[in-house]
Scaffold this motif. Structure first.
Motif: not given
Length: 223
Positions: A142-148, A185-186, A208-209, A217-218
């Motif tokens: 991922t790109v974002n730590l929160f997403d990870c 990744h976007p 989208k983020p 969906e994830i």
């Protein structure tokens, strides 16, 4: 009484030249002596080593906003993330303790809830987040730590993060050890192209983020 002979012009010139030779000779000897002393110092005198960057131990406090990102209190404790109140450059931010690929502490990165701004300390080397805990042929990036951390909460343990949109050479080297890579990744094209030299890369369209996607969906990205 005998009169002393006066110095002729030629004799005076000889004396001047002799003086110059002696003067320059002494200067040469002095320079050579200094060079020898410096050479001995470089051999026998140990120079002080550059001091290592000290990483403070921050108290990470669980706050409600972490729950909004799907991070439970237990998850926050396990992965060492929380709000910082103590005096430091991370004060007033959500800080993530980051370990490198060898499991050694690299430092902290911080996110400001009000400004939506990420802070990276000076000389911070961005490793592949959580890579030290992942074994096996596959990995999710991922790109974002929160997403990870959200994906890890959903039971997807083999999840890592670039901690930015770009990928460093060291991160590329680490990811090259995995056979299959799911890149969330976007703008994945350039990174996917680099990783495809050694691994099979799946880079689904992210329009989208990730925070705006439902859990279902994830999980569907894994299919």
């Amino acid at each position: 009484r005998k009169k002393k002979k006066k110095n002729t012009r030629g004799e005076k010139e000889k004396e001047k030249k002799k003086g110059r030779v002696n003067k320059y000779g002494e200067g040469y000897k002095e320079d050579r002596r200094r060079e020898e002393e410096e050479e001995l110092e470089s051999i026998f005198i140990e120079k002080p080593k550059p001091s290592k960057r000290e990483i403070p131990e921050l108290e990470l406090i669980y706050v409600p906003i972490l729950e909004e990102f799907g991070i439970s209190e237990d998850m926050a404790k396990e992965y060492e993330v929380g709000f910082v109140e103590q005096r430091s450059i991370m004060k007033g931010r959500i800080a993530f303790k980051v370990y490198n690929e060898d499991g050694k502490v690299e430092g902290y990165v911080g996110w400001h809830p009000e400004k939506n701004h990420w802070l990276f300390p000076k000389n911070f080397k961005r490793p592949l987040y959580n890579a030290c805990n992942i074994e096996g042929p596959s990995i999710i990036v991922t790109v974002n730590l929160f997403d990870c951390l959200r994906l890890i909460t959903l039971g997807i343990a083999a999840c890592s993060c670039l901690i930015a949109k770009s990928m460093t050479d060291k991160q590329e080297q680490t990811l090259g050890k995995f056979h299959k890579i799911l890149l969330l990744h976007p703008e994945p094209y350039n990174i996917a192209l680099r990783l495809a030299k050694k691994s099979y890369v799946n880079a689904p369209v992210i329009n989208k983020p990730l925070i705006d996607y439902t859990d279902e969906e994830i999980v569907s990205f894994l299919g």
